[in-house]
Design a protein around this motif. Structure first.
Motif, PDB file in Angstrom:
ATOM      1  N   GLY A  75       0.825  -1.211   0.000  1.00 31.69           N
ATOM      2  CA  GLY A  75       0.000   0.000   0.000  1.00 31.69           C
ATOM      3  C   GLY A  75       0.856   1.255   0.000  1.00 31.69           C
ATOM      4  O   GLY A  75       0.563   2.228  -0.704  1.00 31.69           O
ATOM      5  N   THR A  76       1.940   1.221   0.785  1.00 32.48           N
ATOM      6  CA  THR A  76       2.861   2.361   0.846  1.00 32.48           C
ATOM      7  C   THR A  76       3.538   2.562  -0.511  1.00 32.48           C
ATOM      8  O   THR A  76       3.752   3.704  -0.944  1.00 32.48           O
ATOM      9  N   ALA A  77       3.866   1.468  -1.193  1.00 32.22           N
ATOM     10  CA  ALA A  77       4.509   1.540  -2.514  1.00 32.22           C
ATOM     11  C   ALA A  77       3.559   2.178  -3.539  1.00 32.22           C
ATOM     12  O   ALA A  77       3.980   3.002  -4.357  1.00 32.22           O
ATOM     13  N   ILE A  78       2.265   1.805  -3.494  1.00 35.93           N
ATOM     14  CA  ILE A  78       1.259   2.410  -4.384  1.00 35.93           C
ATOM     15  C   ILE A  78       1.171   3.914  -4.116  1.00 35.93           C
ATOM     16  O   ILE A  78       1.182   4.736  -5.039  1.00 35.93           O
ATOM     17  N   TYR A  79       1.086   4.251  -2.841  1.00 38.69           N
ATOM     18  CA  TYR A  79       1.007   5.667  -2.410  1.00 38.69           C
ATOM     19  C   TYR A  79       2.198   6.466  -2.931  1.00 38.69           C
ATOM     20  O   TYR A  79       2.044   7.590  -3.433  1.00 38.69           O
ATOM     21  N   GLN A  80       3.393   5.894  -2.851  1.00 38.74           N
ATOM     22  CA  GLN A  80       4.596   6.587  -3.312  1.00 38.74           C
ATOM     23  C   GLN A  80       4.566   6.803  -4.822  1.00 38.74           C
ATOM     24  O   GLN A  80       4.942   7.872  -5.313  1.00 38.74           O
ATOM     25  N   GLY A  81       4.104   5.799  -5.570  1.00 42.13           N
ATOM     26  CA  GLY A  81       3.999   5.914  -7.020  1.00 42.13           C
ATOM     27  C   GLY A  81       3.016   6.994  -7.444  1.00 42.13           C
ATOM     28  O   GLY A  81       3.320   7.850  -8.287  1.00 42.13           O
ATOM     29  N   VAL A  82       1.816   6.982  -6.827  1.00 41.04           N
ATOM     30  CA  VAL A  82       0.773   7.961  -7.150  1.00 41.04           C
ATOM     31  C   VAL A  82       1.234   9.373  -6.781  1.00 41.04           C
ATOM     32  O   VAL A  82       1.092  10.321  -7.568  1.00 41.04           O
ATOM     33  N   CYS A  83       1.793   9.525  -5.574  1.00 39.92           N
ATOM     34  CA  CYS A  83       2.214  10.855  -5.103  1.00 39.92           C
ATOM     35  C   CYS A  83       3.389  11.411  -5.918  1.00 39.92           C
ATOM     36  O   CYS A  83       3.465  12.620  -6.164  1.00 39.92           O
ATOM     37  N   ALA A  84       4.301  10.539  -6.351  1.00 39.22           N
ATOM     38  CA  ALA A  84       5.448  10.991  -7.158  1.00 39.22           C
ATOM     39  C   ALA A  84       4.964  11.586  -8.485  1.00 39.22           C
ATOM     40  O   ALA A  84       5.422  12.661  -8.902  1.00 39.22           O
ATOM     41  N   ILE A  85       4.025  10.902  -9.150  1.00 40.03           N
ATOM     42  CA  ILE A  85       3.475  11.409 -10.417  1.00 40.03           C
ATOM     43  C   ILE A  85       2.687  12.701 -10.165  1.00 40.03           C
ATOM     44  O   ILE A  85       2.800  13.672 -10.915  1.00 40.03           O
ATOM     45  N   PHE A  86       1.895  12.722  -9.100  1.00 37.26           N
ATOM     46  CA  PHE A  86       1.091  13.898  -8.734  1.00 37.26           C
ATOM     47  C   PHE A  86       1.984  15.122  -8.517  1.00 37.26           C
ATOM     48  O   PHE A  86       1.751  16.191  -9.094  1.00 37.26           O
ATOM     49  N   ILE A  87       3.028  14.963  -7.697  1.00 41.44           N
ATOM     50  CA  ILE A  87       3.939  16.071  -7.391  1.00 41.44           C
ATOM     51  C   ILE A  87       4.683  16.510  -8.652  1.00 41.44           C
ATOM     52  O   ILE A  87       4.848  17.710  -8.911  1.00 41.44           O
ATOM     53  N   GLY A  88       5.102  15.536  -9.475  1.00 40.04           N
ATOM     54  CA  GLY A  88       5.767  15.853 -10.735  1.00 40.04           C
ATOM     55  C   GLY A  88       4.880  16.680 -11.651  1.00 40.04           C
ATOM     56  O   GLY A  88       5.300  17.700 -12.204  1.00 40.04           O
ATOM     57  N   GLN A  89       3.602  16.270 -11.801  1.00 35.87           N
ATOM     58  CA  GLN A  89       2.685  16.947 -12.723  1.00 35.87           C
ATOM     59  C   GLN A  89       2.328  18.355 -12.266  1.00 35.87           C
ATOM     60  O   GLN A  89       2.242  19.268 -13.083  1.00 35.87           O
ATOM     61  N   ILE A  90       2.127  18.551 -10.950  1.00 35.73           N
ATOM     62  CA  ILE A  90       1.731  19.894 -10.503  1.00 35.73           C
ATOM     63  C   ILE A  90       2.910  20.875 -10.548  1.00 35.73           C
ATOM     64  O   ILE A  90       2.716  22.089 -10.566  1.00 35.73           O
ATOM     65  N   PHE A  91       4.139  20.340 -10.566  1.00 37.91           N
ATOM     66  CA  PHE A  91       5.315  21.202 -10.735  1.00 37.91           C
ATOM     67  C   PHE A  91       5.752  21.275 -12.196  1.00 37.91           C
ATOM     68  O   PHE A  91       6.790  21.848 -12.523  1.00 37.91           O
ATOM     69  N   GLY A  92       4.959  20.644 -13.075  1.00 35.18           N
ATOM     70  CA  GLY A  92       5.252  20.696 -14.504  1.00 35.18           C
ATOM     71  C   GLY A  92       6.449  19.855 -14.916  1.00 35.18           C
ATOM     72  O   GLY A  92       7.128  20.162 -15.898  1.00 35.18           O
ATOM     73  N   ILE A  93       6.722  18.780 -14.170  1.00 41.27           N
ATOM     74  CA  ILE A  93       7.872  17.908 -14.478  1.00 41.27           C
ATOM     75  C   ILE A  93       7.350  16.574 -15.001  1.00 41.27           C
ATOM     76  O   ILE A  93       6.614  15.872 -14.308  1.00 41.27           O
ATOM     77  N   ASP A  94       7.707  16.229 -16.241  1.00 39.33           N
ATOM     78  CA  ASP A  94       7.325  14.929 -16.807  1.00 39.33           C
ATOM     79  C   ASP A  94       8.420  13.914 -16.508  1.00 39.33           C
ATOM     80  O   ASP A  94       9.568  14.089 -16.906  1.00 39.33           O
TER      81      ASP A  94
END
Length: 410
Positions: free
Chosen positions: A305-324
């Motif tokens: 569950g923690t691994a899923i959370y890390q994957g989702v949050c990493a993409i989320f943080i990347g996208q809101i900062f405009g980093i692909d």
């Protein structure tokens, strides 16, 4: 007299679920006075968690030692250990891959605009791999028990369990003492578990009262994507592994696990849910010596569950900062999150430190953690539920594999 006997006793699972629903309703009603929930209801939840934490160390220490002694063969313990660790690492790698996949497909950060307020989050420094490896082995036998450092407690249990096996006849008294204290610990655990509906109500009410709908709405997409991935992972991975390896019906598995899953969801503590998990897996047919070895290990190193959370949050943080993030960066996230899960303690909120490690590995701004910090508890509840369900699936599968192995030898 016969009517009284005919009445069906309300199960603890129903009481826990009822307490969870009541806690959500009361929490919504108390949004205007969240401080009352924090100051006068939450302490009862804290007391309950403290009692659980009090009994967890003796239960883990004694049950692992008892499990090893009952196996009576050092090679057999090694065989079970290898199967367990392989299962955990494979499901964790699959979990973070699934998290990244869903976050990308559903564009988890799209449309989110950063506010003008400054984002500040002080991340604790994540330990290096070598530090994690060294920290697994304690320098004395008392401190890990006092501090509830679970990996070190497991190492102590392994060494002393092997010592009792190798001592042979001279270790018999030690074996009887372990058996006796283990039984006492489980009775203490049963007493504490009976208080769980009160604990669940007191833990969930302040969470709902404090967060409310206002703070959840802007980040609802993150929560939605994370929970969809949690559910897909449990249904896809745990159902298939339990069915293919042990032949158990997924419906039977999830029904049998409901009590532990509800408690894990409301408490957000893998270690706290361990007593429930031990009880549920044994009712599903897993042998006590297997469950006593596999589950405490899983509560410490298995964090799907923690691994899923890390994957989702990493993409989320990347996208809101405009980093692909590139494919190679996302592969780095998979490897880092899988290895980081071994060092994640089974207590509420520890996933934040691991998220910092994952973000650093691909150069994402750590300030982004401040965005998910407000909803971390909501995400933590779901990921803890996934974590303990994965531990149980592994227990059922390893037990089935060992039974087949014994049958072939016979």
């Amino acid at each position: 007299m016969s009517e009284t006997k005919g009445k069906k006793k309300v199960s603890l699972t129903v009481w826990i679920f009822g307490a969870l629903v009541l806690g959500v309703i009361v929490g919504l009603l108390m949004q205007g006075c969240a401080d009352v929930a924090e100051n006068y209801i939450k302490p009862f939840g804290t007391i309950f968690l403290n009692l659980i934490k009090m009994v967890v160390v003796p239960v883990v220490l004694l049950s692992i030692m008892q499990g090893i002694i009952s196996l009576q063969d050092v090679r057999k313990v090694g065989s079970i250990g290898v199967k367990t660790v392989c299962f955990y690492l494979c499901t964790t790698a699959f979990a973070v891959t699934l998290g990244l996949l869903f976050a990308n497909i559903l564009n988890v950060g799209a449309g989110y605009t950063l506010g003008s307020e400054e984002l500040v989050y002080e991340a604790s420094e994540a330990p290096s791999f070598m530090d994690t490896l060294v920290n697994i082995f304690p320098s004395n036998a008392v401190q890990p028990l006092a501090n509830a450092t679970m990996l070190q407690v497991i190492v102590i249990a392994l060494f002393f369990g092997f010592g009792i096996i190798l001592a042979g006849e001279k270790g018999r008294i030690a074996k009887d003492v372990i058996d006796s204290f283990s039984e006492v610990s489980f009775k203490v655990m049963e007493m504490i578990i009976k208080l769980s509906p009160i604990g669940v109500f007191a833990l969930i009410t302040p969470v709902v009262a404090t967060n409310g709908m206002d703070i959840l709405l802007p980040l609802l997409k993150v929560i939605g994507v994370a929970y969809v991935t949690y559910i897909v992972h449990m249904v896809l991975v745990y159902s298939s592994t339990v069915k293919i390896i042990s032949g158990m019906s997924p419906l039977k598995f999830f029904k049998g696990m409901s009590q532990a899953m509800i408690f894990a969801f409301s408490s957000a503590s893998s270690v706290g849910a361990l007593p429930f998990n031990l009880e549920c897996t044994q009712k599903l047919g897993a042998r006590k010596e297997i469950a006593s070895f596999v589950l405490p290990l899983g509560a410490t190193i298995n964090m799907d569950g923690t691994a899923i959370y890390q994957g989702v949050c990493a993409i989320f943080i990347g996208q809101i900062f405009g980093i692909d993030l590139t494919i190679s960066q996302q592969i780095t996230i998979i490897l880092t999150a899988t290895l980081a899960s071994i060092g994640t303690a089974g207590v509420p909120g520890s996933g934040m430190i691991m998220l910092a490690m994952v973000l650093e590995s691909v150069g994402l701004p750590l300030e982004g953690i401040a965005l998910v910090a407000g909803i971390d508890r909501i995400l933590d509840m779901g990921r803890t539920c996934v974590n303990i369900t994965g531990d149980a699936a592994c227990t059922i599968c390893v037990d089935a594999m060992e039974k087949r192995k014994e049958a072939r030898r016979a």
